[in-house]
Write an enzyme that holds these catalytic residues in place. Sequence first.
Site, mmCIF file in Angstrom:
data_model
loop_
_atom_site.group_PDB
_atom_site.id
_atom_site.type_symbol
_atom_site.label_atom_id
_atom_site.label_comp_id
_atom_site.label_asym_id
_atom_site.label_seq_id
_atom_site.Cartn_x
_atom_site.Cartn_y
_atom_site.Cartn_z
ATOM 1 N N ASN A 122 3.388 22.604 -12.761
ATOM 2 C CA ASN A 122 4.076 22.927 -11.936
ATOM 3 C C ASN A 122 3.741 25.138 -12.712
ATOM 4 O O ASN A 122 4.276 25.408 -13.122
ATOM 5 C CB ASN A 122 4.945 22.835 -12.324
ATOM 6 C CG ASN A 122 6.126 23.285 -11.456
ATOM 7 O OD1 ASN A 122 6.293 24.757 -10.726
ATOM 8 N ND2 ASN A 122 8.210 23.485 -11.907
ATOM 9 N N TRP A 123 2.750 25.738 -11.382
ATOM 10 C CA TRP A 123 2.790 27.238 -12.210
ATOM 11 C C TRP A 123 4.569 28.389 -10.958
ATOM 12 O O TRP A 123 4.132 29.272 -11.244
ATOM 13 C CB TRP A 123 1.954 27.577 -10.405
ATOM 14 C CG TRP A 123 0.591 27.009 -11.317
ATOM 15 C CD1 TRP A 123 0.815 26.670 -12.159
ATOM 16 C CD2 TRP A 123 -1.058 27.216 -10.960
ATOM 17 N NE1 TRP A 123 -0.794 26.469 -12.465
ATOM 18 C CE2 TRP A 123 -2.026 27.122 -11.543
ATOM 19 C CE3 TRP A 123 -1.040 29.196 -9.605
ATOM 20 C CZ2 TRP A 123 -3.359 27.463 -11.325
ATOM 21 C CZ3 TRP A 123 -2.714 29.289 -9.915
ATOM 22 C CH2 TRP A 123 -3.689 28.533 -10.695
ATOM 23 N N LYS A 124 5.008 27.555 -10.866
ATOM 24 C CA LYS A 124 6.248 27.966 -10.652
ATOM 25 C C LYS A 124 5.667 29.402 -9.612
ATOM 26 O O LYS A 124 4.800 29.516 -8.760
ATOM 27 C CB LYS A 124 7.626 28.399 -11.678
ATOM 28 C CG LYS A 124 6.916 27.255 -12.955
ATOM 29 C CD LYS A 124 8.297 27.148 -13.971
ATOM 30 C CE LYS A 124 8.840 25.955 -14.501
ATOM 31 N NZ LYS A 124 9.686 26.273 -15.086
ATOM 32 N N HIS B 81 14.274 20.287 -8.579
ATOM 33 C CA HIS B 81 13.278 21.229 -10.010
ATOM 34 C C HIS B 81 15.376 21.603 -10.225
ATOM 35 O O HIS B 81 16.040 22.342 -9.823
ATOM 36 C CB HIS B 81 12.488 21.699 -10.051
ATOM 37 C CG HIS B 81 11.986 22.381 -11.271
ATOM 38 N ND1 HIS B 81 12.598 23.958 -11.845
ATOM 39 C CD2 HIS B 81 11.165 22.365 -12.445
ATOM 40 C CE1 HIS B 81 11.960 23.796 -13.075
ATOM 41 N NE2 HIS B 81 11.065 22.774 -13.360
ATOM 42 N N GLU C 206 15.206 24.643 -12.110
ATOM 43 C CA GLU C 206 15.955 26.428 -11.371
ATOM 44 C C GLU C 206 15.956 26.378 -10.104
ATOM 45 O O GLU C 206 17.182 27.192 -9.690
ATOM 46 C CB GLU C 206 14.549 26.660 -11.751
ATOM 47 C CG GLU C 206 13.784 27.136 -13.546
ATOM 48 C CD GLU C 206 12.381 26.907 -13.567
ATOM 49 O OE1 GLU C 206 11.376 26.820 -12.558
ATOM 50 O OE2 GLU C 206 11.865 27.041 -15.085
ATOM 51 N N GLU D 60 13.479 16.158 -16.991
ATOM 52 C CA GLU D 60 13.366 17.248 -17.440
ATOM 53 C C GLU D 60 14.697 17.501 -18.411
ATOM 54 O O GLU D 60 15.174 18.057 -17.126
ATOM 55 C CB GLU D 60 12.506 18.481 -16.494
ATOM 56 C CG GLU D 60 10.901 17.766 -15.642
ATOM 57 C CD GLU D 60 10.686 19.153 -15.416
ATOM 58 O OE1 GLU D 60 9.367 19.438 -15.117
ATOM 59 O OE2 GLU D 60 11.131 19.841 -14.485
ATOM 60 N N GLY E 275 10.397 25.122 -20.927
ATOM 61 C CA GLY E 275 9.520 26.621 -22.086
ATOM 62 C C GLY E 275 10.358 27.361 -22.586
ATOM 63 O O GLY E 275 10.988 28.378 -22.738
ATOM 64 N N SER F 68 8.465 22.402 -21.320
ATOM 65 C CA SER F 68 7.961 22.066 -22.671
ATOM 66 C C SER F 68 6.114 21.242 -22.815
ATOM 67 O O SER F 68 6.193 21.344 -24.350
ATOM 68 C CB SER F 68 8.822 22.793 -24.304
ATOM 69 O OG SER F 68 9.593 23.967 -23.718
ATOM 70 N N GLY G 65 4.880 23.019 -16.955
ATOM 71 C CA GLY G 65 4.757 24.713 -16.445
ATOM 72 C C GLY G 65 4.501 25.611 -17.309
ATOM 73 O O GLY G 65 2.664 25.241 -16.981
ATOM 74 N N GLY G 66 4.852 25.936 -18.186
ATOM 75 C CA GLY G 66 3.674 26.853 -18.908
ATOM 76 C C GLY G 66 1.823 26.264 -19.419
ATOM 77 O O GLY G 66 1.270 27.071 -19.291
HETATM 78 P P1 PGA Z 1 7.511 24.016 -18.801
HETATM 79 O O1 PGA Z 1 8.167 23.849 -17.219
HETATM 80 O O2 PGA Z 1 6.689 23.139 -19.451
HETATM 81 O O3 PGA Z 1 7.545 24.963 -19.370
HETATM 82 O O4 PGA Z 1 8.983 23.927 -19.742
HETATM 83 C C1 PGA Z 1 7.918 22.707 -17.183
HETATM 84 C C2 PGA Z 1 9.252 22.981 -15.837
HETATM 85 O O5 PGA Z 1 9.872 23.085 -15.718
HETATM 86 O O6 PGA Z 1 8.797 21.982 -14.890
#
Ligand code: PGA
Length: 245
Positions: free
Chosen positions: A9-11, A91, A93, A161, A167, A207, A228-229
Amino acid sequence: MRKKLAAGNWKMNGLRESLQEIKTLSEVAVKASCEVLICPPATLVQSMTSISNDIIVGGQDCHADASGAHTGDISAAMLADCGAQYVILGHSERREDHGETDELVREKTRTAWSNGLTAIVCVGESLAQREASNTIDIIGGQLAASIPDNATGENLVVAYEPVWAIGTGLTPTLDQIGEVHDFIRMRLERRFGEGVGRSVRLLYGGSMNPKNAADIAAVSNVDGGLVGGASLKAADFSQVIAALS
Ligand code: PGA
């Protein structure tokens, strides 16, 4: 047998130059035994699908309506039209930044399905909810209200999640992850029947990185990760893919 899924997930990250990462990742994906999915920002969906046949591409959100006067939004049909096969919905966010409710996520999931997209429906508790021992109740409520009827192993993936793990570099213990994934599996089997319930893939997200991916992937009912990251750089994500293969 559920095939493992490594989902990135590149956000709100990635410009055209980031497509270079996809070229590198393609060489890894073609040899991997898991499926490799990248959900880039909407601006890159089309070009990403055109540079690799080995990486599946998805969106990060879609509107609940099929089309119309919704400035700035993107429809499920638009994602499908660009070659996307998946879409992340609900998600945390989106739930936080845009006030998205379980009901809205359910509507979006229906629209995604009508356009042939597989929905990755996200659920997860906040730190306060975990500390108050409410995790299982919260997850149960989100599952019941965010997923429409008629789910199948093809149209649905569920991502667990924990909001506090996203993050932050923090992750639940492997036992805590296992407890929630077993619970999600049980709820899906109860609602949709054993066959369907067993065929839906359950991803862990929050994470996940090259160091912890193999341990997390070995937990019962973990069928992959939503990353994500650590999905932004091919060098990192390749190691996550290897851990899931
Ligand atoms: P993260 O994000 O791996 O950077 O914690 C995961 C996500 O929100 O899908």
